[in-house]
Design a protein around this motif. Sequence first.
Motif, PDB file in Angstrom:
ATOM      1  N   ARG A  55       4.997  -2.448  -1.672  1.00 26.40           N
ATOM      2  CA  ARG A  55       5.489  -2.185  -3.018  1.00 26.40           C
ATOM      3  C   ARG A  55       4.622  -2.830  -4.101  1.00 26.40           C
ATOM      4  O   ARG A  55       4.528  -2.312  -5.215  1.00 26.40           O
ATOM      5  CB  ARG A  55       6.940  -2.674  -3.167  1.00 26.40           C
ATOM      6  N   SER A  56       3.983  -3.953  -3.794  1.00 27.85           N
ATOM      7  CA  SER A  56       3.146  -4.610  -4.798  1.00 27.85           C
ATOM      8  C   SER A  56       1.902  -3.788  -5.147  1.00 27.85           C
ATOM      9  O   SER A  56       1.240  -4.065  -6.154  1.00 27.85           O
ATOM     10  CB  SER A  56       2.713  -5.994  -4.296  1.00 27.85           C
ATOM     11  N   LEU A  57       1.592  -2.795  -4.314  1.00 29.92           N
ATOM     12  CA  LEU A  57       0.423  -1.944  -4.562  1.00 29.92           C
ATOM     13  C   LEU A  57       0.789  -0.641  -5.262  1.00 29.92           C
ATOM     14  O   LEU A  57      -0.059   0.240  -5.402  1.00 29.92           O
ATOM     15  CB  LEU A  57      -0.297  -1.629  -3.242  1.00 29.92           C
ATOM     16  N   HIS A  58       2.049  -0.522  -5.700  1.00 30.90           N
ATOM     17  CA  HIS A  58       2.467   0.693  -6.402  1.00 30.90           C
ATOM     18  C   HIS A  58       2.103   0.590  -7.879  1.00 30.90           C
ATOM     19  O   HIS A  58       2.957   0.621  -8.767  1.00 30.90           O
ATOM     20  CB  HIS A  58       3.967   0.932  -6.207  1.00 30.90           C
ATOM     21  N   GLU A  59       0.801   0.453  -8.133  1.00 36.10           N
ATOM     22  CA  GLU A  59       0.244   0.351  -9.471  1.00 36.10           C
ATOM     23  C   GLU A  59      -0.781   1.467  -9.660  1.00 36.10           C
ATOM     24  O   GLU A  59      -1.264   2.034  -8.669  1.00 36.10           O
ATOM     25  CB  GLU A  59      -0.412  -1.018  -9.683  1.00 36.10           C
ATOM     26  N   PRO A  60      -1.133   1.793 -10.917  1.00 40.74           N
ATOM     27  CA  PRO A  60      -2.030   2.927 -11.154  1.00 40.74           C
ATOM     28  C   PRO A  60      -3.326   2.902 -10.339  1.00 40.74           C
ATOM     29  O   PRO A  60      -3.714   3.913  -9.760  1.00 40.74           O
ATOM     30  CB  PRO A  60      -2.320   2.826 -12.655  1.00 40.74           C
ATOM     31  N   MET A  61      -4.004   1.728 -10.285  1.00 39.54           N
ATOM     32  CA  MET A  61      -5.280   1.678  -9.586  1.00 39.54           C
ATOM     33  C   MET A  61      -5.124   2.052  -8.120  1.00 39.54           C
ATOM     34  O   MET A  61      -5.937   2.791  -7.548  1.00 39.54           O
ATOM     35  CB  MET A  61      -5.897   0.282  -9.693  1.00 39.54           C
TER      36      MET A  61
END
Length: 301
Positions: A55-61
């Motif tokens: 979940r911590s990688l659910h960012e635009p990049m």
Amino acid sequence: MGPTNMSYLNPTTLILIGIPGLEHVQFWIGFPIFGLFLVALLGNIFLLIIISTERSLHEPMYIFLAVLAATDLGLCVTIAPKMLAIFWFGSCLMDFDVCLTQLFFIHAFQGMESGILLAMAFDRYVAICDPLRHTSILTPLFVFRVVLMVAMRATVLVGILPILLKRLHHFYSVVIVHSYCEHMAVVKLAADDVHMNKAFGLFVAFAILGFDMIFVFISYVLIFQAVFGLPQKEARSKAFNTCIPHIIVFLEFYILAFFSFFSHRFGHVPPYVHIILSTLYLLVPAALNPIVYGMKTKEIR
């Protein structure tokens, strides 16, 4: 088997010869190609699993990175199985419509990859040059729209290429001097007037690759201006390190892409050199992207 002086009317089957001049060693060339395919397959699947489950990688990049991984997967699956079948089993025949389908997916995935690299450059630009507004600019809706636009642009523009090829009826040969179906490789077989095909092929290349490369370059010029303007050395180093994976991927993709593009139309390199480099242009970035991002991105590592 080489081209003949016969004229073929509405051929239903084409012949892919693989790598001209290296037919006697194609069997062995298949092994490094299979190695690249395996690395790309496993690496990109691994990236997709990590980004989707963490979940911590659910960012635009990382969402853009996941789309890039999916695009690389599609590109590898589109070209590698048939190429290995040619190299290992001599399976050189391909239905004309299947060839056009492969041609469409290859160029569409290339266009999508270029668009995603531009989106990632824009993400880095906002994150470094205007960090306070990053979350308000790159909202989930904005990211979705960017991905949708990238996919639609590639699908619509590239989709016209096989339609233009279908209007050609007379061919000098049915033998494609290549290991996969590529637009210009098929155009060169035609005995009909192909000026429209060549002109639109150039337009698609510059409308996608040329446009994206210019704006990626501008983004990184602005990013470096902002980075070198930072007062603290640690801040400069951190910002620069976040850009290194993107720069590596950007350079490997566009340098190989434009070499393949220009050598096919204007170059005088031996056919086997062009075909080997064209193959590497499709498979090497797909295999290296997960490694580069996996090693250089702390959150994924």
